[in-house]
Scaffold this motif. Structure first.
Motif, PDB file in Angstrom:
ATOM      1  N   GLY A  39       0.770  -1.228   0.000  1.00 49.22           N
ATOM      2  CA  GLY A  39       0.000   0.000   0.000  1.00 49.22           C
ATOM      3  C   GLY A  39       0.798   1.273   0.000  1.00 49.22           C
ATOM      4  N   THR A  40       1.653   1.468   0.999  1.00 50.57           N
ATOM      5  CA  THR A  40       2.260   2.781   1.181  1.00 50.57           C
ATOM      6  C   THR A  40       3.301   3.117   0.128  1.00 50.57           C
ATOM      7  OG1 THR A  40       4.111   2.074   2.579  1.00 50.57           O
ATOM      8  CG2 THR A  40       1.997   2.468   3.673  1.00 50.57           C
ATOM      9  N   ALA A  41       4.000   2.101  -0.374  1.00 47.74           N
ATOM     10  CA  ALA A  41       5.129   2.285  -1.301  1.00 47.74           C
ATOM     11  C   ALA A  41       6.256   3.077  -0.678  1.00 47.74           C
ATOM     12  CB  ALA A  41       4.684   2.928  -2.613  1.00 47.74           C
ATOM     13  N   ALA A  42       6.241   3.234   0.651  1.00 46.02           N
ATOM     14  CA  ALA A  42       7.320   3.964   1.326  1.00 46.02           C
ATOM     15  C   ALA A  42       8.657   3.260   1.140  1.00 46.02           C
ATOM     16  CB  ALA A  42       7.006   4.113   2.814  1.00 46.02           C
ATOM     17  N   GLU A  43       8.617   1.993   0.756  1.00 45.39           N
ATOM     18  CA  GLU A  43       9.870   1.263   0.554  1.00 45.39           C
ATOM     19  C   GLU A  43      10.654   1.757  -0.659  1.00 45.39           C
ATOM     20  OE1 GLU A  43       7.186  -0.898  -2.312  1.00 45.39           O
ATOM     21  OE2 GLU A  43       6.971   0.068  -0.360  1.00 45.39           O
ATOM     22  N   MET A  44      10.034   2.609  -1.507  1.00 43.18           N
ATOM     23  CA  MET A  44      10.750   2.998  -2.724  1.00 43.18           C
ATOM     24  C   MET A  44      10.618   4.474  -3.086  1.00 43.18           C
ATOM     25  SD  MET A  44       8.242   3.603  -5.128  1.00 43.18           S
ATOM     26  CE  MET A  44       9.206   3.414  -6.618  1.00 43.18           C
ATOM     27  N   THR A  45       9.951   5.275  -2.261  1.00 46.84           N
ATOM     28  CA  THR A  45       9.686   6.656  -2.646  1.00 46.84           C
ATOM     29  C   THR A  45      10.680   7.651  -2.051  1.00 46.84           C
ATOM     30  OG1 THR A  45       8.247   7.153  -0.754  1.00 46.84           O
ATOM     31  CG2 THR A  45       7.223   6.122  -2.694  1.00 46.84           C
ATOM     32  N   VAL A  46      10.524   8.906  -2.465  1.00 48.94           N
ATOM     33  CA  VAL A  46      11.313  10.013  -1.915  1.00 48.94           C
ATOM     34  C   VAL A  46      10.571  10.694  -0.767  1.00 48.94           C
ATOM     35  CG1 VAL A  46      12.478  10.435  -4.101  1.00 48.94           C
ATOM     36  CG2 VAL A  46      10.371  11.705  -3.571  1.00 48.94           C
ATOM     37  N   ALA A  94      -2.851   2.498  -1.792  1.00 42.07           N
ATOM     38  CA  ALA A  94      -2.196   2.403  -3.100  1.00 42.07           C
ATOM     39  C   ALA A  94      -3.072   2.990  -4.201  1.00 42.07           C
ATOM     40  CB  ALA A  94      -1.858   0.940  -3.409  1.00 42.07           C
ATOM     41  N   LEU A  95      -4.380   2.726  -4.131  1.00 47.29           N
ATOM     42  CA  LEU A  95      -5.290   3.293  -5.123  1.00 47.29           C
ATOM     43  C   LEU A  95      -5.281   4.814  -5.053  1.00 47.29           C
ATOM     44  CD1 LEU A  95      -7.441   2.894  -7.299  1.00 47.29           C
ATOM     45  CD2 LEU A  95      -9.154   2.721  -5.468  1.00 47.29           C
ATOM     46  N   THR A  96      -5.251   5.348  -3.849  1.00 51.41           N
ATOM     47  CA  THR A  96      -5.201   6.803  -3.678  1.00 51.41           C
ATOM     48  C   THR A  96      -3.924   7.375  -4.273  1.00 51.41           C
ATOM     49  OG1 THR A  96      -6.486   6.592  -1.637  1.00 51.41           O
ATOM     50  CG2 THR A  96      -5.349   8.678  -2.006  1.00 51.41           C
ATOM     51  N   HIS A  97      -2.794   6.698  -4.031  1.00 50.41           N
ATOM     52  CA  HIS A  97      -1.533   7.149  -4.621  1.00 50.41           C
ATOM     53  C   HIS A  97      -1.652   7.240  -6.139  1.00 50.41           C
ATOM     54  CE1 HIS A  97       0.741   5.322  -0.962  1.00 50.41           C
ATOM     55  NE2 HIS A  97       0.326   6.548  -0.722  1.00 50.41           N
ATOM     56  N   ALA A  98      -2.222   6.205  -6.735  1.00 46.34           N
ATOM     57  CA  ALA A  98      -2.309   6.164  -8.189  1.00 46.34           C
ATOM     58  C   ALA A  98      -3.230   7.255  -8.734  1.00 46.34           C
ATOM     59  CB  ALA A  98      -2.781   4.786  -8.642  1.00 46.34           C
ATOM     60  N   VAL A  99      -4.387   7.406  -8.115  1.00 46.64           N
ATOM     61  CA  VAL A  99      -5.348   8.407  -8.591  1.00 46.64           C
ATOM     62  C   VAL A  99      -4.795   9.815  -8.405  1.00 46.64           C
ATOM     63  CG1 VAL A  99      -7.634   9.408  -8.219  1.00 46.64           C
ATOM     64  CG2 VAL A  99      -7.352   6.920  -8.230  1.00 46.64           C
ATOM     65  N   GLU A 100      -4.239  10.098  -7.230  1.00 53.14           N
ATOM     66  CA  GLU A 100      -3.725  11.451  -6.990  1.00 53.14           C
ATOM     67  C   GLU A 100      -2.537  11.763  -7.889  1.00 53.14           C
ATOM     68  OE1 GLU A 100      -4.960  13.664  -3.325  1.00 53.14           O
ATOM     69  OE2 GLU A 100      -3.564  12.184  -2.514  1.00 53.14           O
ATOM     70  N   ALA A 101      -1.687  10.790  -8.133  1.00 54.03           N
ATOM     71  CA  ALA A 101      -0.559  11.017  -9.035  1.00 54.03           C
ATOM     72  C   ALA A 101      -1.044  11.268 -10.461  1.00 54.03           C
ATOM     73  CB  ALA A 101       0.389   9.824  -9.008  1.00 54.03           C
ATOM     74  N   TYR A 114       2.788  -5.561  -7.039  1.00 47.93           N
ATOM     75  CA  TYR A 114       3.220  -4.772  -8.193  1.00 47.93           C
ATOM     76  C   TYR A 114       2.409  -3.488  -8.316  1.00 47.93           C
ATOM     77  CZ  TYR A 114       6.364  -8.376  -9.895  1.00 47.93           C
ATOM     78  OH  TYR A 114       7.417  -9.260 -10.018  1.00 47.93           O
ATOM     79  N   ALA A 115       1.128  -3.545  -7.980  1.00 52.19           N
ATOM     80  CA  ALA A 115       0.276  -2.358  -8.062  1.00 52.19           C
ATOM     81  C   ALA A 115       0.760  -1.263  -7.125  1.00 52.19           C
ATOM     82  CB  ALA A 115      -1.168  -2.719  -7.741  1.00 52.19           C
ATOM     83  N   GLU A 116       1.068  -1.636  -5.875  1.00 50.93           N
ATOM     84  CA  GLU A 116       1.496  -0.605  -4.924  1.00 50.93           C
ATOM     85  C   GLU A 116       2.852  -0.029  -5.326  1.00 50.93           C
ATOM     86  OE1 GLU A 116       3.699  -0.407  -1.842  1.00 50.93           O
ATOM     87  OE2 GLU A 116       4.981  -1.926  -2.757  1.00 50.93           O
ATOM     88  N   TYR A 117       3.721  -0.853  -5.928  1.00 48.27           N
ATOM     89  CA  TYR A 117       5.029  -0.367  -6.368  1.00 48.27           C
ATOM     90  C   TYR A 117       4.871   0.594  -7.547  1.00 48.27           C
ATOM     91  CZ  TYR A 117      10.097  -0.519  -7.053  1.00 48.27           C
ATOM     92  OH  TYR A 117      11.420  -0.175  -7.145  1.00 48.27           O
ATOM     93  N   LEU A 118       4.020   0.235  -8.495  1.00 49.00           N
ATOM     94  CA  LEU A 118       3.758   1.120  -9.628  1.00 49.00           C
ATOM     95  C   LEU A 118       3.155   2.444  -9.165  1.00 49.00           C
ATOM     96  CD1 LEU A 118       2.329  -1.512 -12.114  1.00 49.00           C
ATOM     97  CD2 LEU A 118       4.295  -0.040 -12.582  1.00 49.00           C
ATOM     98  N   ALA A 119       2.221   2.364  -8.229  1.00 47.09           N
ATOM     99  CA  ALA A 119       1.631   3.591  -7.680  1.00 47.09           C
ATOM    100  C   ALA A 119       2.699   4.429  -6.990  1.00 47.09           C
ATOM    101  CB  ALA A 119       0.501   3.244  -6.715  1.00 47.09           C
ATOM    102  N   GLY A 120       3.641   3.761  -6.315  1.00 48.34           N
ATOM    103  CA  GLY A 120       4.743   4.470  -5.681  1.00 48.34           C
ATOM    104  C   GLY A 120       5.625   5.154  -6.703  1.00 48.34           C
TER     105      GLY A 120
END
Length: 383
Positions: free
Chosen positions: A141-148, A195-202, A245-251
């Protein structure tokens, strides 16, 4: 207009990916890790997947397991003290977004000094790379493992603020879906909606690019098809892999296009009420989307298509609303369609939270700029 794209140089992904980590760490000649995690990961022995891998490659470590659900400035300070005392030369975070955010704060201050709050008043404020950080992810969900991004709570004034800094990018991110199969339904649902929120907001962000758009749309498609399955049957490996994969892509999308008012507002709910971030996002996403769709309906038409909605015969406004309704329907199916009042939120803090939401860095890229009354109205609508 030029743009920069940030992501970890190495990502280990898929079933049993963690078993690839030890060899990589040995090649880098690290001596001792500070493992940043929470007590739940330790108590249920999920962390053994990591410690067994480190032990098998004779990599020394010490464990800091005091991370709170909304990591605090004190968590960062305490972890940094342990890192210094134990003479660790790199950091490994293990868990969900809370552990990763706390570890980023520790690693950044370890090399740059100062207080973690010093890096929240702008973008890319650090002068030096953080201490090498490896992130081992256990949620989708958070994708904090790969973001800035890192988000830290100031307990004294009840604010929660994002740090946006290129030096927060980990050197290795590990997403092993086998670490995710024991996630409870509620956490699977909340992190999936995050994760869905990340994708939509991005996707609707004013800083989006064709690269972030592609990542965001694919993430939405995967979540629409797989989140409900993962919630209903956590042992479904295909659904877990798809959500990973979805949460990583959203990240990848939001780490480079940033976010919007959903996150700005959710941060305040976390700071004041200590609520789960993903659940707050799920509650706020439909209403913020309706606010935004007034100015970027075509973007939400694309969201509708990614959610699997047939929009033939609809005008853009109708198609956008159909997509937002599909988000609401998914939220209902997975149990995140809740009211803020039921979570303990009341009216007396709404103005305070709204003022701080407008100051949040994520608000800068929201496609429609709001007045204070607009943010307050959105909070009220979800009470």
């Amino acid at each position: 207009m030029s743009s920069v794209f940030y992501m970890p140089p190495v990502s280990l992904m898929g079933k049993h990916a963690i078993q690839l980590l030890g060899v990589d760490l040995v090649s880098r000649e690290f001596k001792k890790a500070l493992i940043v995690t929470d007590k739940v990961c330790v108590d249920i022995k999920l962390i053994n997947h990591l410690t067994d891998e480190l032990n098998s490659h004779k990599i020394d470590f010490t464990v800091f397991d005091s991370v709170q659900a909304n990591p605090t400035e004190q968590n960062v300070k305490d972890g940094l003290e342990l890192l210094t005392n134990e003479q660790c030369d790199f950091v490994i975070s293990f868990g969900g977004g809370s552990s990763h955010d706390c570890a980023k704060g520790i690693a950044l201050i370890a090399t740059n000094g100062g207080h973690v709050r010093d890096y929240s008043t702008g973008v890319h404020l650090s002068a030096k790379p953080q201490l090498p950080l490896v992130t081992v992810n256990t949620t989708a969900g958070t994708a904090a493992e790969m973001t800035v991004f890192a988000v830290i709570t100031n307990e004294q004034d009840q604010t929660k603020y994002p740090i946006v800094d290129k030096h927060l990018t980990p050197i290795i991110a590990v997403n092993d879906s086998e670490l995710m199969v024991t996630m409870p339904k509620s956490l699977t649902a909340a992190t999936g909606m995050d994760a869905l929120t990340h994708a939509v907001e991005a996707y609707v962000s004013t800083a989006s690019t064709p690269v972030t758009d592609a990542c965001a749309i694919k993430a939405i498609q995967l979540i629409a098809k797989n989140l409900e399955i993962a919630v209903l049957n956590g042992q479904d490996r295909d659904a877990r892999d798809a959500m990973q994969y979805a949460e990583y892509l959203a990240g990848m999308a939001f780490s480079n296009a940033s976010l919007g008012y959903v996150h700005s507002m959710a941060h305040q709910l976390g700071g004041v009420y200590d609520l789960a971030h993903g659940l707050c996002n799920a509650i706020l996403l439909p209403e913020v989307s309706r606010f935004n769709a007034y100015v970027v309906p075509d973007r939400y038409v694309d969201v509708a298509h990614a959610m699997g909605i047939e929009t033939h015969g609809m005008n853009p406004a109708e198609a956008a609303e159909a997509g937002i309704s599909a988000i609401e329907a998914l939220s209902q199916k997975v149990g995140t369609d809740q009211k803020l009042r039921d979570l303990g939120v009341n009216e007396d803090k709404i103005e305070f939270m709204s003022i701080n939401a407008l100051k949040d860095a994520c608000s800068l890229t929201n496609p429609r700029q709001a007045e204070l009354a607009d943010i307050m109205a959105i909070y009220h609508s979800r009470l």
